[in-house]
Write a protein that holds these residues in place. Structure first.
Motif, PDB file in Angstrom:
ATOM      1  N   TRP B 276      -1.899   1.792 -44.758  1.00  0.00           N
ATOM      2  CA  TRP B 276      -1.164   2.574 -44.355  1.00  0.00           C
ATOM      3  C   TRP B 276      -0.441   2.905 -42.755  1.00  0.00           C
ATOM      4  CZ3 TRP B 276       1.526   7.201 -47.498  1.00  0.00           C
ATOM      5  CH2 TRP B 276       1.464   6.837 -48.485  1.00  0.00           C
ATOM      6  N   LEU B 277      -1.775   2.536 -42.380  1.00  0.00           N
ATOM      7  CA  LEU B 277      -1.411   2.088 -40.416  1.00  0.00           C
ATOM      8  C   LEU B 277      -1.091   1.116 -39.624  1.00  0.00           C
ATOM      9  CD1 LEU B 277      -3.388   6.168 -40.114  1.00  0.00           C
ATOM     10  CD2 LEU B 277      -1.343   5.983 -40.250  1.00  0.00           C
ATOM     11  N   LYS B 280       1.535  -1.558 -42.566  1.00  0.00           N
ATOM     12  CA  LYS B 280       2.824  -0.803 -42.928  1.00  0.00           C
ATOM     13  C   LYS B 280       2.891  -0.585 -44.491  1.00  0.00           C
ATOM     14  CE  LYS B 280       2.344  -0.801 -38.498  1.00  0.00           C
ATOM     15  NZ  LYS B 280       1.541  -0.359 -37.841  1.00  0.00           N
ATOM     16  N   LEU B 281       2.230  -0.752 -45.187  1.00  0.00           N
ATOM     17  CA  LEU B 281       2.353  -0.579 -46.776  1.00  0.00           C
ATOM     18  C   LEU B 281       1.444   0.946 -47.532  1.00  0.00           C
ATOM     19  CD1 LEU B 281       1.057  -4.525 -47.665  1.00  0.00           C
ATOM     20  CD2 LEU B 281       3.195  -3.045 -48.205  1.00  0.00           C
TER      21      LEU B 281
END
Lengths: 331, 331
Positions: B276-277, B280-281
């Motif tokens: 996520w971080l 960016k998914l």
């Protein structure tokens, strides 16, 4: 529009954007163009997957490579930024073998400082405030013979940013409207130059937070309007208080921007969450601006696909955690 | 491997995967192959951008279209699932103009039930428990003349899932290792059939939670091993207690899987956050399994790029909010 824009003007800038694309190709990613279940008209250009996590790498690489070509003996670059431009410039300079000095206000988030240092830049924070940072940058420039790379009011930066829209239209020539976040106007004017040269009927729309509507007022007034202070908005990538002179030229003097629309902080928050949960894209708040405008019905599509440049993915985990927590209960 | 796998066996299945790709093309997305700043060897296939948010759409469309071709008079399909297979099958059936009935245990999350209904399926929850759901499904099949579409132990499903690896190798033929999440083994065996037919040297590795290591033990023992109960893991997409008979054939009888590796819950959590971080998914926990194995150094690359199938993006906001909140303080 095409007449005021001027065929020669567009042709010249389009050639620069093409040259920029060629120049930066070995260093940046060709981000994909995504379709989504959310709405079949949408085409998403997730610059969150770009190197350093934002479209800023495009302009930074173009500016640094141009600088090196024009002034092979340059001592390096300097910038004032605590955001995506800082990281992008740091990487571009390191790649080109140039020193980069970034001035960041002393009270900026340590995570942003660390990210900039991680790309090899020297960070100066000591005694730097939001108010005195421009002056301090001029000092550092003078002392060390460095070249300032402005985050948006620079044609090399603008031409670099325009390569995103160029790729978008290469991937889907049917796109009729392109919307981008708007702060200082670099991405917006680069997008307009790239898109209008390709398809004079393409509409280019900037999206601002309602609280930072200087570009919208600038377009209406025909003269640069300036916010009294850096706006308090979730979209921390568009806190510039006025657009640059070059973007003013593209937008007002050449008439190449079709509209600037605004979104509320609530609309922005909601669209950020929808990006994470429904588009599955972990973008940063600023990147959700065009999505918010689309979801609010402020991007007329004329029956053609709508392209959104999702500008970056460098979100603070705290912001997103807070929004997700508030939502998890409600869903 | 190639010998046990058998050139004919691989050729036959590769032809089926190619036919599946052709069949489902109008209905599924060709997801991109992403490079990332995190590690230059990585190639990511984000099936989170697939229709319905997971790779399951590939198999479901192939199975439904095959059913319609073979039995044009079929009364519809039924499945037992509260997860991605349910949503995928619902959409595929609706697209093909067939009724779909999905049995979901009464205590499943309302969000998953709503998502399945949103794709047009009839959901039966009344009196359905985790234990009696298979029996209830057989009842419904018999009463209504519906065809059961198994989530993984079905060649049409397996061939559909194999189209993801096929696209991956079309996009980057240099990839030397492909890792995928492993539950019932449908994605794993489809990936192996697609990859080994294309490049016999390609390594295919399944990744399981340590708490759900039945596939690993199956590979070691040479006989299907079954978990005593559905495992308590963050990776809720791989809670099947044993791999299917067809996947056993591919893995053990044909020797087409190079290894099964496991990751701890802590490694899984950490890699989900990094996805996520840093990537960016916004993927779901199950999709982070191969990333966790990569980050833990359990995917030997032999100097060639490593492809990860990030299986889906249907994460509960509560899970991610909790992890992000814990992290935000620490970063």
């Amino acid at each position: 529009v095409a007449e005021r824009g001027g065929a020669d003007y567009l042709r010249r800038h389009a050639a620069e954007i093409e040259a920029a694309a060629e120049r930066i190709r070995p260093h940046v990613r060709r981000t994909p163009l995504l379709a989504t279940d959310l709405d079949r008209r949408l085409r998403l250009k997730p610059e969150s997957f770009q190197r350093t996590g934002s479209f800023k790498a495009r302009g930074a690489f173009n500016a640094v490579l141009q600088l090196k070509r024009r002034r092979p003996d340059t001592a390096g670059v300097v910038a004032v930024s605590s955001g995506n431009h800082a990281q992008a410039l740091a990487l571009a300079a390191r790649t080109a073998g140039l020193p980069a000095v970034i001035l960041i206000p002393f009270d900026a988030s340590p995570a942003k400082v660390a990210a900039t240092r991680a790309h090899g830049a020297e960070v100066i924070q000591d005694g730097v405030t939001f108010e005195n940072r421009e002056e301090r940058a001029r000092q550092v420039m003078a002392e060390r013979g460095l070249t300032l790379v402005h985050p948006f009011d620079d044609w090399d930066i603008i031409h670099g940013q325009g390569t995103a829209a160029r790729e978008m239209l290469d991937d889907d020539a049917e796109i009729g409207t392109i919307a981008v976040p708007t702060g200082g106007g670099g991405l917006l004017s680069g997008t307009a130059l790239a898109a209008k040269a390709r398809d004079p009927r393409a509409r280019v729309i900037g999206v601002e937070p309602e609280r930072a509507d200087d570009a919208r007022r600038t377009l209406r007034a025909g003269a640069i309007q300036t916010l009294e202070r850096a706006p308090d908005t979730l979209a921390d990538g568009v806190r510039a208080t006025a657009i640059g002179r070059r973007s003013f030229e593209v937008m007002v003097e050449r008439g190449l921007i079709d509209d600037i629309v605004t979104v509320t902080e609530e609309e922005l928050q909601d669209s950020l969450l929808r990006a994470w949960l429904e588009l599955k894209l972990a973008i940063e708040p600023t990147a959700a601006l065009p999505l918010a405008a689309f979801l609010a019905g402020r991007l007329p599509d004329g029956g053609r696909p709508v392209g959104l440049v999702l500008s970056g993915g460098n979100a603070g985990p705290d912001v997103v955690a807070r929004l997700l927590t508030a939502t998890a209960g409600a869903r």
